[in-house]
Design a protein around this motif. Structure first.
Motif, PDB file in Angstrom:
ATOM      1  N   LEU A   1       0.898  -1.131  -0.179  1.00  0.00           N
ATOM      2  CA  LEU A   1      -0.074  -0.078   0.013  1.00  0.00           C
ATOM      3  C   LEU A   1       0.829   1.151  -0.200  1.00  0.00           C
ATOM      4  O   LEU A   1       1.521   1.391   1.043  1.00  0.00           O
ATOM      5  N   PHE A   2       0.759   2.131  -0.928  1.00  0.00           N
ATOM      6  CA  PHE A   2       1.526   3.308  -1.224  1.00  0.00           C
ATOM      7  C   PHE A   2       0.389   4.691  -1.153  1.00  0.00           C
ATOM      8  O   PHE A   2      -0.542   4.634  -1.517  1.00  0.00           O
ATOM      9  N   GLN A   3       0.795   5.671  -0.258  1.00  0.00           N
ATOM     10  CA  GLN A   3       0.096   6.727   0.063  1.00  0.00           C
ATOM     11  C   GLN A   3       0.732   7.933  -0.577  1.00  0.00           C
ATOM     12  O   GLN A   3       1.638   8.486  -0.595  1.00  0.00           O
ATOM     13  N   PHE A   4      -0.184   8.548  -1.569  1.00  0.00           N
ATOM     14  CA  PHE A   4       0.197   9.614  -2.484  1.00  0.00           C
ATOM     15  C   PHE A   4      -1.049  10.684  -2.280  1.00  0.00           C
ATOM     16  O   PHE A   4      -2.053  10.356  -2.891  1.00  0.00           O
ATOM     17  N   GLY A   5      -0.657  11.711  -1.803  1.00  0.00           N
ATOM     18  CA  GLY A   5      -1.568  12.819  -1.546  1.00  0.00           C
ATOM     19  C   GLY A   5      -1.195  14.202  -1.658  1.00  0.00           C
ATOM     20  O   GLY A   5       0.093  14.509  -1.768  1.00  0.00           O
ATOM     21  N   LEU A   6      -2.063  15.215  -1.621  1.00  0.00           N
ATOM     22  CA  LEU A   6      -1.380  16.764  -1.664  1.00  0.00           C
ATOM     23  C   LEU A   6      -1.471  17.119  -0.265  1.00  0.00           C
ATOM     24  O   LEU A   6      -2.236  18.248  -0.205  1.00  0.00           O
ATOM     25  N   ALA A   7      -0.734  16.579   0.755  1.00  0.00           N
ATOM     26  CA  ALA A   7      -0.851  17.104   1.892  1.00  0.00           C
ATOM     27  C   ALA A   7      -0.413  18.436   2.037  1.00  0.00           C
ATOM     28  O   ALA A   7       0.873  18.452   1.852  1.00  0.00           O
ATOM     29  N   PRO A   8      -1.118  19.344   2.614  1.00  0.00           N
ATOM     30  CA  PRO A   8      -0.526  20.940   2.737  1.00  0.00           C
ATOM     31  C   PRO A   8       0.664  20.876   3.792  1.00  0.00           C
ATOM     32  O   PRO A   8       1.475  21.942   3.851  1.00  0.00           O
ATOM     33  N   GLN A   9       0.621  20.021   4.468  1.00  0.00           N
ATOM     34  CA  GLN A   9       1.660  19.817   5.822  1.00  0.00           C
ATOM     35  C   GLN A   9       3.048  19.728   5.251  1.00  0.00           C
ATOM     36  O   GLN A   9       4.249  20.462   5.721  1.00  0.00           O
ATOM     37  N   ASP A  10       3.245  19.069   3.884  1.00  0.00           N
ATOM     38  CA  ASP A  10       4.363  18.901   3.219  1.00  0.00           C
ATOM     39  C   ASP A  10       5.026  20.431   2.939  1.00  0.00           C
ATOM     40  O   ASP A  10       6.307  20.518   2.912  1.00  0.00           O
ATOM     41  N   GLU A  11       4.077  21.261   2.442  1.00  0.00           N
ATOM     42  CA  GLU A  11       4.463  22.696   2.315  1.00  0.00           C
ATOM     43  C   GLU A  11       5.196  23.253   3.372  1.00  0.00           C
ATOM     44  O   GLU A  11       6.038  24.156   3.286  1.00  0.00           O
ATOM     45  N   ALA A  12       4.342  23.290   4.692  1.00  0.00           N
ATOM     46  CA  ALA A  12       5.031  23.787   5.816  1.00  0.00           C
ATOM     47  C   ALA A  12       6.385  23.405   6.059  1.00  0.00           C
ATOM     48  O   ALA A  12       7.122  24.036   6.438  1.00  0.00           O
ATOM     49  N   LEU A  13       6.721  22.026   6.007  1.00  0.00           N
ATOM     50  CA  LEU A  13       7.898  21.398   6.326  1.00  0.00           C
ATOM     51  C   LEU A  13       8.885  21.991   5.160  1.00  0.00           C
ATOM     52  O   LEU A  13       9.957  22.330   5.531  1.00  0.00           O
ATOM     53  N   GLN A  14       8.551  22.163   4.113  1.00  0.00           N
ATOM     54  CA  GLN A  14       9.318  22.490   3.014  1.00  0.00           C
ATOM     55  C   GLN A  14       9.855  24.041   3.026  1.00  0.00           C
ATOM     56  O   GLN A  14      11.082  24.687   3.075  1.00  0.00           O
ATOM     57  N   ILE A  15       8.711  24.997   3.357  1.00  0.00           N
ATOM     58  CA  ILE A  15       8.979  26.400   3.972  1.00  0.00           C
ATOM     59  C   ILE A  15      10.184  26.483   5.005  1.00  0.00           C
ATOM     60  O   ILE A  15      11.005  27.392   4.887  1.00  0.00           O
ATOM     61  N   ALA A  16       9.920  25.737   5.782  1.00  0.00           N
ATOM     62  CA  ALA A  16      10.969  25.767   7.060  1.00  0.00           C
ATOM     63  C   ALA A  16      12.398  25.573   6.572  1.00  0.00           C
ATOM     64  O   ALA A  16      13.042  26.169   6.814  1.00  0.00           O
ATOM     65  N   ASP A  17      12.531  24.441   5.646  1.00  0.00           N
ATOM     66  CA  ASP A  17      13.655  24.113   5.236  1.00  0.00           C
ATOM     67  C   ASP A  17      14.328  25.193   4.493  1.00  0.00           C
ATOM     68  O   ASP A  17      15.552  25.602   4.491  1.00  0.00           O
ATOM     69  N   ILE A  18      13.480  25.741   3.504  1.00  0.00           N
ATOM     70  CA  ILE A  18      13.806  26.913   2.540  1.00  0.00           C
ATOM     71  C   ILE A  18      14.447  28.125   3.566  1.00  0.00           C
ATOM     72  O   ILE A  18      15.247  28.635   3.201  1.00  0.00           O
ATOM     73  N   ALA A  19      13.328  28.660   4.359  1.00  0.00           N
ATOM     74  CA  ALA A  19      13.741  29.876   5.158  1.00  0.00           C
ATOM     75  C   ALA A  19      14.968  29.521   6.072  1.00  0.00           C
ATOM     76  O   ALA A  19      15.795  30.461   6.050  1.00  0.00           O
TER      77      ALA A  19
END
Length: 441
Positions: free
Chosen positions: A159-177
């Motif tokens: 079972l593979f899970q693929f979605g457009l979770a908005p939390q991924d963006e929060a994590l990536q913004i933290a990394d970028i900043a």
């Protein structure tokens, strides 16, 4: 030169395994004496095997009626558009069966029916309730669910899970900043479950990186933008100091309020209309010099220079489908399907579902293997969840323009105090190359 050509083959034709095999054969003919000619790297050798063993029957299991119908139909149409484009290009495509999950009360029975009918790969379900039911089943065929569930136990291996979770963006913004040398954040978010969840996700990641969330400002409506931001910036303290000085001197003084100085960036959670009011409010309250980072929610997906001049300079993450020049497939969808621009994220999810379907084993068996899709750079985490790294854009002259970033994900997180500039530079260069590759394709 041989190695460079081989690397390009590994990243090219992401939706077409057969074309990659042809490219590999041509490369071997050009480089017969190359050390890799008789011993290809594992990921490229696996491509041959994947091409020869692609699923011959795929079942799409989506809600095509009921409350989620508009999302299910958009995903289906995105998948079908990619499916027929591949077929028109001479690529062999699997037999396709489509099931409306909302027409059946017993999802597991419907799932079993699809498998018994010969489906070798399942795409779906979309909703979390039906997805959770699969956690308690023995899954015998690869299943690409189009959502994900966290903290629900261990998912079956297939079972593979693929979605457009908005939390991924929060994590990536933290990394970028963090990589852009910011360490003290102010968060502006709506007073809602989504706003608090996103704030919490960002804060945890920000703290992991050794940085601090200095202040949080939650707004309920446009009426309290000004007071909420003013209080969070501690302008009232500056005003109180001015009153004390004026009282001591006994006469009026010229006074310019001074905001708090312990914040070096803003993480903004807002829709376009809200952001167009909040950004000028920050300028008005003497915080116009603070860099502002936001999620894709701040951008409508369509450039609007007249309105978006109010969010000039805001950086935000979003998917290639929206930030890159329109591909032939995207143009076709917009031409053939009315109102498709309203659900662009769902169409992109459908396109990437088609691209991912034959490559799940590649992502699972080859460490750091990636698919450069329309929803972002896709890789598989240890829990069989597909992680997305999206692109970064900045509003310039009222339009979204791509901005190079380092390609960091949660699973690649640096240890505080042990980061190396060289590592970040190489990641930034790789990400820029990926952006160039998207533009070329």
């Amino acid at each position: 030169q041989g190695w460079l050509e081989l690397a390009l083959i590994a990243k090219d034709s992401q939706a077409n395994l057969n074309a990659q095999v042809v490219q590999l054969d041509q490369w071997v003919l050009r480089w017969p004496e190359h050390i890799a000619a008789n011993n290809l790297p594992d990921d490229l050798e696996l491509i041959r095997e994947l091409a020869a063993n692609q699923p011959r029957h795929v079942a799409l299991m989506l809600p095509l009626s009921g409350q989620l119908a508009k999302y299910g139909k958009s995903i289906r149409d995105g998948y079908m558009a990619a499916y027929y484009q591949a077929k028109d290009n001479g690529t062999s495509v699997p037999k396709l069966s489509i099931y409306d999950t909302d027409q059946h009360e017993q999802f597991i029975s419907l799932y079993t029916q699809a498998v018994n009918s010969g489906a070798e790969l399942i795409v779906g379900p979309l909703d979390k309730r039906r997805l959770s039911l699969l956690f308690d089943e023995i899954i015998t065929v690869p299943t690409l669910a189009l959502n994900r569930i966290d903290d629900y136990g261990t998912a079956p291996p297939q079972l593979f899970q693929f979605g457009l979770a908005p939390q991924d963006e929060a994590l990536q913004i933290a990394d970028i900043a963090f990589l852009e040398n910011h360490h003290h954040a102010m968060v502006i978010a709506p007073q809602s479950e989504w706003g608090h969840k996103m704030t919490d996700t960002f804060s945890k990641r920000w703290t992991q990186l050794g940085s601090k969330v200095i202040a949080e400002s939650f707004y309920s409506s446009q009426k309290d933008y000004s007071s909420s931001i003013k209080n969070t910036l501690l302008l009232q303290h500056s005003e109180q100091r001015a009153k004390r000085i004026q009282s001591l001197l006994g006469e009026r003084i010229e006074f310019l309020p001074r905001r708090r100085q312990d914040v070096d960036m803003v993480f903004l959670l807002a829709r376009p209309q809200q952001a167009r009011s909040i950004k000028p409010m920050l300028d008005y309250h003497y915080a116009g010099g603070l860099p502002i980072y936001a999620t894709s929610r701040v951008y409508s997906g369509i450039d609007d220079p007249r309105k978006d001049r109010d969010i000039e300079g805001v950086k935000f993450t979003d998917m290639p489908w929206l930030l890159q020049p329109a591909t032939e497939l995207k143009q076709l969808i917009h031409q053939e399907i009315s109102d498709s621009k309203k659900l662009q994220h769902m169409y992109a999810l459908g396109v990437d579902s088609f691209q991912l379907s034959p490559r799940l084993r590649q992502l699972k068996e080859i460490p750091n293997s990636r698919v450069y899709g329309q929803t972002g750079t896709l890789k598989l985490a240890n829990n069989n969840q597909v992680e997305r790294a999206m692109m970064l854009a900045t509003i310039k002259s009222g339009k979204a323009q791509l901005t190079p970033i380092a390609d960091l994900r949660v699973s690649d997180e640096p240890k505080t105090g042990a980061t190396k500039d060289g590592q970040f530079i190489s990641q930034a260069l790789e990400n820029q190359a990926n952006q160039d590759n998207w533009a070329t394709n």
